[in-house]
Design a protein around this motif. Structure first.
Motif, PDB file in Angstrom:
ATOM      1  N   LEU A  35       0.817  -1.045   0.255  1.00  0.00           N
ATOM      2  CA  LEU A  35       0.008  -0.029  -0.409  1.00  0.00           C
ATOM      3  C   LEU A  35       1.119   1.181  -0.337  1.00  0.00           C
ATOM      4  O   LEU A  35       0.526   2.576  -0.594  1.00  0.00           O
ATOM      5  CB  LEU A  35      -0.606  -0.232   1.345  1.00  0.00           C
ATOM      6  N   CYS A  36       2.419   1.062   0.557  1.00  0.00           N
ATOM      7  CA  CYS A  36       2.598   2.194   0.601  1.00  0.00           C
ATOM      8  C   CYS A  36       4.035   2.738   0.071  1.00  0.00           C
ATOM      9  O   CYS A  36       4.511   3.336  -0.600  1.00  0.00           O
ATOM     10  CB  CYS A  36       3.776   2.973   2.181  1.00  0.00           C
ATOM     11  N   PHE A  37       4.533   1.032  -0.798  1.00  0.00           N
ATOM     12  CA  PHE A  37       5.541   1.660  -1.882  1.00  0.00           C
ATOM     13  C   PHE A  37       5.159   0.964  -2.898  1.00  0.00           C
ATOM     14  O   PHE A  37       4.256  -0.177  -2.868  1.00  0.00           O
ATOM     15  CB  PHE A  37       6.946   0.293  -0.909  1.00  0.00           C
ATOM     16  N   GLY A  38       6.101   1.345  -3.482  1.00  0.00           N
ATOM     17  CA  GLY A  38       5.778   1.526  -5.349  1.00  0.00           C
ATOM     18  C   GLY A  38       6.382   2.167  -6.115  1.00  0.00           C
ATOM     19  O   GLY A  38       6.781   3.418  -6.236  1.00  0.00           O
ATOM     20  N   PRO A  39       5.938   2.945  -7.279  1.00  0.00           N
ATOM     21  CA  PRO A  39       6.447   3.845  -8.260  1.00  0.00           C
ATOM     22  C   PRO A  39       5.848   4.913  -8.079  1.00  0.00           C
ATOM     23  O   PRO A  39       5.303   4.939  -6.473  1.00  0.00           O
ATOM     24  CB  PRO A  39       6.019   3.168  -9.540  1.00  0.00           C
ATOM     25  N   LYS A  40       5.974   5.763  -9.142  1.00  0.00           N
ATOM     26  CA  LYS A  40       5.338   7.237  -8.670  1.00  0.00           C
ATOM     27  C   LYS A  40       4.063   7.268  -8.336  1.00  0.00           C
ATOM     28  O   LYS A  40       3.114   6.732  -8.719  1.00  0.00           O
ATOM     29  CB  LYS A  40       5.761   7.726 -10.246  1.00  0.00           C
ATOM     30  N   GLY A  41       3.895   8.082  -7.391  1.00  0.00           N
ATOM     31  CA  GLY A  41       2.522   7.924  -6.384  1.00  0.00           C
ATOM     32  C   GLY A  41       2.207   7.567  -5.341  1.00  0.00           C
ATOM     33  O   GLY A  41       1.700   8.164  -4.594  1.00  0.00           O
ATOM     34  N   PHE A  42       3.396   6.636  -5.414  1.00  0.00           N
ATOM     35  CA  PHE A  42       3.535   6.393  -3.714  1.00  0.00           C
ATOM     36  C   PHE A  42       3.469   6.478  -2.708  1.00  0.00           C
ATOM     37  O   PHE A  42       4.925   7.599  -2.707  1.00  0.00           O
ATOM     38  CB  PHE A  42       4.113   4.474  -3.717  1.00  0.00           C
ATOM     39  N   PRO A  43       2.960   7.428  -1.585  1.00  0.00           N
ATOM     40  CA  PRO A  43       3.441   7.550  -0.126  1.00  0.00           C
ATOM     41  C   PRO A  43       5.055   7.224   0.041  1.00  0.00           C
ATOM     42  O   PRO A  43       5.763   8.831   0.419  1.00  0.00           O
ATOM     43  CB  PRO A  43       2.553   7.649   0.678  1.00  0.00           C
ATOM     44  N   CYS A  44       5.328   7.031   0.380  1.00  0.00           N
ATOM     45  CA  CYS A  44       6.051   6.407   0.722  1.00  0.00           C
ATOM     46  C   CYS A  44       7.664   6.398  -0.339  1.00  0.00           C
ATOM     47  O   CYS A  44       8.618   5.893   0.676  1.00  0.00           O
ATOM     48  CB  CYS A  44       6.496   5.030   1.774  1.00  0.00           C
ATOM     49  N   GLY A  45       7.672   6.913  -1.175  1.00  0.00           N
ATOM     50  CA  GLY A  45       8.527   6.089  -2.280  1.00  0.00           C
ATOM     51  C   GLY A  45       9.083   4.585  -2.708  1.00  0.00           C
ATOM     52  O   GLY A  45       8.115   3.617  -2.372  1.00  0.00           O
ATOM     53  N   ALA A  46       9.665   4.577  -2.997  1.00  0.00           N
ATOM     54  CA  ALA A  46      10.043   2.892  -4.202  1.00  0.00           C
ATOM     55  C   ALA A  46      10.280   1.685  -3.219  1.00  0.00           C
ATOM     56  O   ALA A  46       9.454   0.307  -3.931  1.00  0.00           O
ATOM     57  CB  ALA A  46      10.566   3.514  -5.214  1.00  0.00           C
ATOM     58  N   SER A  47      10.914   2.151  -2.617  1.00  0.00           N
ATOM     59  CA  SER A  47      11.077   0.875  -1.684  1.00  0.00           C
ATOM     60  C   SER A  47      11.910   1.530   0.132  1.00  0.00           C
ATOM     61  O   SER A  47      12.045   3.462   0.175  1.00  0.00           O
ATOM     62  CB  SER A  47      12.317   0.081  -1.942  1.00  0.00           C
ATOM     63  N   ARG A  48      11.918   0.915   0.379  1.00  0.00           N
ATOM     64  CA  ARG A  48      12.471   1.216   2.004  1.00  0.00           C
ATOM     65  C   ARG A  48      13.164   1.521   2.542  1.00  0.00           C
ATOM     66  O   ARG A  48      14.202   0.430   1.812  1.00  0.00           O
ATOM     67  CB  ARG A  48      12.153  -0.196   3.295  1.00  0.00           C
ATOM     68  N   SER A  49      13.684   2.844   3.452  1.00  0.00           N
ATOM     69  CA  SER A  49      15.231   3.028   3.195  1.00  0.00           C
ATOM     70  C   SER A  49      15.685   2.914   4.598  1.00  0.00           C
ATOM     71  O   SER A  49      14.958   1.868   5.573  1.00  0.00           O
ATOM     72  CB  SER A  49      15.178   4.547   3.407  1.00  0.00           C
ATOM     73  N   LEU A  50      16.783   2.093   4.414  1.00  0.00           N
ATOM     74  CA  LEU A  50      17.717   1.769   5.645  1.00  0.00           C
ATOM     75  C   LEU A  50      17.419   3.158   7.135  1.00  0.00           C
ATOM     76  O   LEU A  50      17.951   4.097   6.475  1.00  0.00           O
ATOM     77  CB  LEU A  50      18.705   1.563   5.583  1.00  0.00           C
ATOM     78  N   CYS A  51      17.305   2.134   8.618  1.00  0.00           N
ATOM     79  CA  CYS A  51      17.542   3.184   9.204  1.00  0.00           C
ATOM     80  C   CYS A  51      19.001   3.715   9.221  1.00  0.00           C
ATOM     81  O   CYS A  51      19.512   2.845   9.548  1.00  0.00           O
ATOM     82  CB  CYS A  51      16.591   2.633  10.533  1.00  0.00           C
TER      83      CYS A  51
END
Length: 654
Positions: free
Chosen positions: A182-198
């Motif tokens: 729901l939150c990660f994906g190509p353009k338009g997804f709210p959290c970007g393309a993928s999870r970033s490292l902490c």
């Protein structure tokens, strides 16, 4: 019926879907480039709310029967039906129900910006079955405009990702899978393309990826992408959250020391030693503990309770010492082992410095030596005999001594009858029961200063006493030897309960007043304030007393008038209380009582007043019959011209 139920469920599902879509539709799609931190935080909060709602129906065994028709295929004598049965918890209907109120929940969230680069959302009010995260709650920024924005972002995400939500529920995704979908994906997804490292100084529960949390106090993260932070070495701690290296771990003050505090972290450098008489057994303390019972320590920096010992000469008496005058010299009353020396007395007490002096008769101090060899009963500041306090500071025969609070020394006086001061000698050879300022008998206080029979005396100890003769009518009920008053109402009148000789009259009861203070008399004496007398209920007093068995009381004890000499209704008569002079008027009966109303209370009160204070009137009954209330009544001819009959009531039934 099954077909109709399936059709109804399908219709409900379709209608629900359309209603949800219409309610949530605010824009056609999620705009490109809206992957900002707030939208990402809203997405994570949505997943948390969805999973919370799904838990409520996770154990549901309900199904949706979507079969709607029959095929030509026959099995076991029955035609096979078209369609299938769907488990409710994997159905689109369940998904629609979960999404229906989802975005409204965003009004319960606030912004947590504690993690740099992320904007997380946290609930501002806890759920009923979950504990409150106090630390996160204190970090939240709660703003009504922000909550409206959260709700709008949620509706935009649902509008553009409804199919993803439905499939995630159907496929029973966990939190990580649902967030990824729901939150990660190509353009338009709210959290970007993928999870970033902490980043360093933080950790993430999703294999070291966002959402991230700062390392709590006592831990650190020296590299990015950790799923948990590393603990500081033993007896080390951090001054804040989010520490990113081992250098952030600072040592705690060791036992025997104390330090300050920073950001709630206590007992860190700079550290200081515990002083004399103090100890500390723990790491990281901001204070030291005091040795109990007046004990001390031989050195600073004590790290154990066992270091607390009795130290003679430190000026603090312990429970194991008889004294401690701050030195270990002998001859001053407290020796080198902190024992009290012979003929000395020491004052002070546990934890304080002792003050010692030799017990000397004549120094004006009443003391006794610790060894018990010198015991002073008095001390007038001299060592002369014959003044009441002997050369050995003992009270002399026939004397009494007391401490003068102004001078602090003893004041002694010979106990002498007639000097106006009541006293008793220390040796108990002279004990005065009174002293009226003379040594004459016959005035209440005898020549030997003892109370005389027939008198009582009032005064203060070590003061003059005034005596008076016990007399009837003086308002004091007293007893002195053979002179005994049963009562004293302050007069000598008869007929008021206490007669002219202070005897309690028959049919009356008298009670004593309060006892007199500072009054003396012969053995067995007493002295009370004025007596109070009241008449006891009796037949013939005009007040019917039911507890005494009276069924009438006409104010006399004569027979033959309807009410006998024992206050019972005589045969052939009826008796009633004379109300307002209306002879023959019956009292209110049970028909006049309405339970639960004020009339009931009025009836009870009126009957009490009537029977207590009004004499009965009795009359011979000629014709008797029983009325509706069960009481005997008599009908009489009207003789007052009113045209109404009158009733006389026999009161034995009341």
């Amino acid at each position: 019926a099954a077909v109709m139920l399936a059709v109804a469920l399908v219709f409900a599902c379709i209608s629900g879907c359309e209603a949800a879509k219409k309610k949530k539709k605010k824009s056609s799609s999620v705009s490109a480039g809206q992957s900002d931190a707030v939208r990402c935080g809203v997405c994570f909060a949505m997943v948390d709310e969805i999973l919370y709602e799904l838990k409520k129906t996770e154990n549901s065994t309900s199904t949706l029967d979507m079969r709607w028709g029959l095929t030509s295929e026959v099995k076991d004598g029955r035609a096979k039906r078209i369609g299938k049965v769907i488990p409710y918890k994997r159905s689109e209907l369940r998904s629609i129900e979960v999404m229906e109120g989802l975005c409204e929940q965003m009004k319960n969230y606030g912004t947590d910006s504690s993690m740099p680069g992320e904007t997380k959302l946290g609930r501002s009010n806890k759920r009923p079955d979950e504990p409150r995260d106090v630390k996160q709650f204190n970090r939240l920024k709660i703003d009504a405009d922000d909550q409206k924005r959260f709700e709008r972002y949620c509706e935009e995400l649902i509008d553009g990702r409804e199919d993803i939500v439905i499939s995630s529920i159907r496929d029973a995704h966990d939190s990580v899978e649902m967030e990824d979908a729901l939150c990660f994906g190509p353009k338009g997804f709210p959290c970007g393309a993928s999870r970033s490292l902490c980043p360093v100084g933080s950790f993430g529960g999703r294999n070291g990826t966002m959402p991230c949390e700062l390392c709590p106090q006592g831990t650190f993260a020296a590299k990015a992408g950790l799923s948990e932070c590393v603990n500081c070495p033993q007896h080390y701690n951090t001054t804040d959250t989010g520490t990113n290296s081992t250098k952030g771990c600072v040592p705690l003050c060791k036992p025997g020391h104390f330090g300050g505090s920073t950001n709630g972290l206590a007992g860190i450098e700079p550290c200081h030693k515990c002083g004399h008489g103090l100890y500390q057994e723990e790491y990281g303390s901001i204070m030291c503990d005091k040795c109990p019972d007046g004990k001390g320590t031989k050195k600073e920096g004590s790290a154990h309770f066992k270091d607390c010992i009795s130290i003679c000469g430190d000026g603090k008496q312990s429970t194991e010492e008889e004294c401690d005058d701050g030195n270990t010299s002998g001859g001053d009353g407290c020796d080198r082992k902190c024992k009290i020396e012979k003929s000395f007395s020491c004052q002070g007490g546990v934890t304080s410095k002792s003050s010692c002096n030799k017990v000397v008769c004549g120094d004006g101090k009443i003391q006794s030596s610790y060894d018990g060899k010198i015991v002073e009963e008095c001390d007038e500041g001299n060592s002369e005999a014959g003044d009441g306090c002997s050369a050995e500071c003992a009270v002399e025969a026939g004397y009494q001594c007391a401490l003068n609070p102004e001078t602090g020394v003893s004041a002694c006086m010979k106990v002498t009858c007639g000097d106006g001061v009541r006293g008793a000698s220390h040796d108990r050879t002279v004990i005065e029961g009174c002293d009226d300022g003379n040594a004459e008998s016959g005035d209440g206080c005898s020549e030997n200063c003892q109370p005389e029979v027939g008198f009582t005396c009032k005064g203060e100890i070590r003061g003059k006493y005034e005596c008076h003769k016990v007399g009837c009518g003086d308002g004091l009920k007293e007893r002195s030897g053979t002179v005994i008053e049963q009562c004293d109402d302050g007069n000598t009148d008869d007929g008021d309960g206490c007669d002219s000789r202070c005897r309690e009259e028959e049919g009356w009861q008298c009670s004593d007043g309060s006892a007199q203070r500072n009054v003396v008399g012969p053995p067995g004496f007493h002295s009370h304030e004025k007596s109070f007398c009241e008449k006891l209920p009796a037949c013939g007093d005009g007040r019917r007393d039911k507890p005494q068995g009276e069924t009438c009381d006409d104010g006399n004890t004569s027979d033959g008038d309807g009410c006998s000499s024992t206050c019972t209704v005589e045969p052939g008569y009826g008796c009633w209380a004379d109300r307002n002079g209306e002879e023959g008027k019956p009292p209110p009966g049970p028909d006049d009582i309405v339970p639960g109303t004020s009339r009931t209370l009025l009836y009870v009160l009126s009957e009490y007043i009537i029977t207590q204070f009004l004499a009965d009137t009795c009359k011979k009954m000629s014709g008797k019959k029983r009325g509706r209330d069960g009481r005997i009544v008599e009908e009489e001819d009207d003789d007052d011209g009113t045209g109404r009959s009158r009733k006389a009531v026999h009161r034995v039934d009341l």
